[in-house]
Write a protein that holds these residues in place. Sequence first.
Motif, short mmCIF file in Angstrom:
data_model
loop_
_atom_site.label_atom_id
_atom_site.label_comp_id
_atom_site.label_asym_id
_atom_site.label_seq_id
_atom_site.Cartn_x
_atom_site.Cartn_y
_atom_site.Cartn_z
N LEU A 1 -25.56 30.91 12.71
CA LEU A 1 -24.80 29.76 12.32
C LEU A 1 -25.54 28.73 12.11
CD1 LEU A 1 -21.00 30.48 13.26
CD2 LEU A 1 -22.30 31.17 11.10
N ARG A 2 -26.32 28.55 13.57
CA ARG A 2 -27.38 27.26 13.70
C ARG A 2 -28.00 27.33 12.67
NH1 ARG A 2 -30.03 26.24 17.85
NH2 ARG A 2 -29.55 24.17 18.51
N ALA A 3 -28.77 28.38 12.35
CA ALA A 3 -29.99 28.46 11.49
C ALA A 3 -29.55 28.02 10.05
CB ALA A 3 -30.64 30.10 11.44
N PHE A 4 -28.27 28.64 9.47
CA PHE A 4 -27.79 28.31 8.43
C PHE A 4 -27.62 26.89 8.06
CE2 PHE A 4 -24.94 28.12 4.70
CZ PHE A 4 -25.79 28.59 3.82
N LYS A 5 -27.19 26.08 9.13
CA LYS A 5 -27.12 24.83 9.03
C LYS A 5 -28.50 23.92 8.70
CE LYS A 5 -23.14 23.56 12.07
NZ LYS A 5 -22.69 22.80 13.06
N TYR A 6 -29.66 24.46 9.28
CA TYR A 6 -30.94 23.89 8.99
C TYR A 6 -31.22 24.33 7.75
CZ TYR A 6 -30.75 22.88 14.04
OH TYR A 6 -30.29 22.27 15.30
N LEU A 7 -31.08 25.41 7.47
CA LEU A 7 -31.54 26.18 6.11
C LEU A 7 -30.65 25.44 4.94
CD1 LEU A 7 -31.64 29.84 6.69
CD2 LEU A 7 -33.76 28.61 6.21
N PHE A 8 -29.55 25.24 4.91
CA PHE A 8 -28.81 24.62 3.77
C PHE A 8 -29.12 23.22 3.71
CE2 PHE A 8 -25.02 22.49 1.96
CZ PHE A 8 -25.00 23.21 0.92
N ASN A 9 -29.35 22.64 4.97
CA ASN A 9 -29.68 21.05 4.79
C ASN A 9 -31.11 21.10 4.17
OD1 ASN A 9 -30.98 18.59 6.78
ND2 ASN A 9 -29.06 18.22 6.17
N GLN A 10 -32.22 21.80 4.62
CA GLN A 10 -33.32 21.85 4.02
C GLN A 10 -33.30 22.06 2.26
OE1 GLN A 10 -36.28 20.82 5.41
NE2 GLN A 10 -37.24 20.84 3.47
N PHE A 11 -32.45 22.93 2.30
CA PHE A 11 -32.26 23.39 0.64
C PHE A 11 -31.49 22.26 -0.29
CE2 PHE A 11 -29.43 25.31 -2.57
CZ PHE A 11 -30.40 25.90 -3.32
N SER A 12 -30.81 21.69 0.53
CA SER A 12 -30.05 20.45 -0.30
C SER A 12 -31.17 19.35 -0.56
CB SER A 12 -28.73 20.13 0.55
OG SER A 12 -29.23 19.36 1.78
N LYS A 13 -32.08 19.04 0.29
CA LYS A 13 -32.86 18.09 0.33
C LYS A 13 -33.84 18.32 -0.99
CE LYS A 13 -33.02 16.58 5.16
NZ LYS A 13 -33.81 16.83 6.53
N GLU A 14 -33.95 19.59 -1.38
CA GLU A 14 -34.75 19.74 -2.59
C GLU A 14 -34.07 19.25 -3.93
OE1 GLU A 14 -37.56 21.53 -2.79
OE2 GLU A 14 -37.47 21.54 -0.59
N PHE A 15 -32.65 18.85 -3.67
CA PHE A 15 -32.16 17.80 -4.88
C PHE A 15 -31.70 16.93 -4.33
CE2 PHE A 15 -31.48 22.94 -4.61
CZ PHE A 15 -31.80 23.12 -6.06
N GLU A 16 -32.44 16.26 -3.55
CA GLU A 16 -32.17 14.70 -3.01
C GLU A 16 -30.95 14.61 -2.32
OE1 GLU A 16 -33.31 12.44 -6.40
OE2 GLU A 16 -35.28 12.97 -6.39
N LYS A 17 -30.32 15.44 -1.66
CA LYS A 17 -29.20 15.48 -0.82
C LYS A 17 -29.41 15.73 0.57
CE LYS A 17 -26.26 16.81 -4.83
NZ LYS A 17 -25.59 15.51 -4.92
N ASP A 18 -28.41 15.56 1.36
CA ASP A 18 -28.62 15.64 2.82
C ASP A 18 -27.38 16.22 3.31
OD1 ASP A 18 -29.44 15.90 5.48
OD2 ASP A 18 -29.29 13.71 5.75
N LEU A 19 -26.94 17.52 2.99
CA LEU A 19 -25.80 18.20 3.33
C LEU A 19 -25.71 19.12 4.38
CD1 LEU A 19 -25.00 18.90 -0.36
CD2 LEU A 19 -24.41 16.90 0.87
N ILE A 20 -24.36 19.26 5.31
CA ILE A 20 -24.25 20.02 6.04
C ILE A 20 -23.26 21.19 5.33
CG2 ILE A 20 -23.16 20.46 8.39
CD1 ILE A 20 -25.54 18.62 8.50
N PRO A 21 -23.28 22.49 5.59
CA PRO A 21 -22.60 23.33 5.03
C PRO A 21 -21.31 23.45 5.73
CG PRO A 21 -24.45 24.53 6.34
CD PRO A 21 -24.66 23.20 6.50
N TYR A 22 -20.22 23.85 4.84
CA TYR A 22 -18.82 24.11 5.58
C TYR A 22 -18.81 25.44 5.57
CZ TYR A 22 -13.94 23.51 6.13
OH TYR A 22 -12.77 23.27 6.61
#
Length: 388
Positions: A197-218
Amino acid sequence: MSFIENTLEDWENLVKKQLKTENIYEILSKDNLENIFVKPYYQNNKKTKILPKVEESTHLVAEYQDGLEEQAFAFLLNENIEALDEKALFVNNPDLAEHILTDKTNRYFSLIDVFSDDKMAEINDHLAGELLSKAFERQICVDISLHQNAGASIIQQLTFALSKSKELVEKFGAEILEKLVFRFAIGSNYFFEIAKLRAFKYLFNQFSKEFEKDLIPYMFAETSFRNKAKNDAENNLIRSTLELASAMIGGADAVFSNDYKIENKTELSKEISFKQQVVLAYESIINVFEDATSGSYFVEDITQQFAEKSWKLFLEIEENGGYLELLKAGEIQKMIFEQAVKEQSWVEEGKIKLIGVNLYPKLEKKNSVEELYNSNEIKAVRLSEMFE
């Protein structure tokens, strides 16, 4: 007073001396299904950035039943329930999508996956449109729980969650990322599941930055069926308690405990399953921490390994056409099948121990791998089914 600062080499030399061997890692290391390198001991390593949860404290979700309204703040709905006020409601039935009426006092979240089964391998446009029209806080669910229950590795689960997100972005645009709920099933490898779960937070956050966002997954996390058995159902309670603890410590925004009984479920077994969460939250207060394992050298290290390996696999999937394309070709199914069969063989050989299944007592094998698994289908299989 001054302290001597010991290096990693100093510690290794001490261990070599104690064990009387030069090859300490061969003796102290242990294989795992994820091919993650787990060291026998750790020295201070780079601390990763703490990522918060979306919710201030983890929701303890109960399957709705009469009499729990005063005890539970959050409910999983398989049918439309009226007269609920000031609750977090997780809608679990696609048949409710057209009929549920949102109430201003409640918060609504969708647990409905819009991806059609692996034979169709497409996004259900009608269902997605219906959900997106609703006044939910989160309208679309990316469900990875089936993959875990089918035997997918942690790295595969994280990769598929990202890959399904990419498919949704291509279909609906980057704004969809703010409307997602990620549904994970939590297995029995305690620290690995925290790191997942910790890793997915980092992965999704990094993924969202590809679309100029800075998101935390729910993240909605539930107990797995994969390691549960029909015999000695009380053992399932112990397993699911550890899984719930992993989910809360790992930073899930909501947790749900499936009924610990595989057969002969009752209202009491359903209530006991929910109240595991209550005991953990109120006795240990582990549902309020943002990142309880931050600074643990072991957890930080395996979190980083999971993130790096999953990102690499994600890029490979994208290079080969993406999740839906590989699902149509049967490649995703084969990936999960190969991992699931390997895990099942570890159970059969006793490398993975399940109390009351292959240990205390040791049951006789009744079903073969060929009877349980299909390389062309993603389906949930409990490890104990081989012996039941």
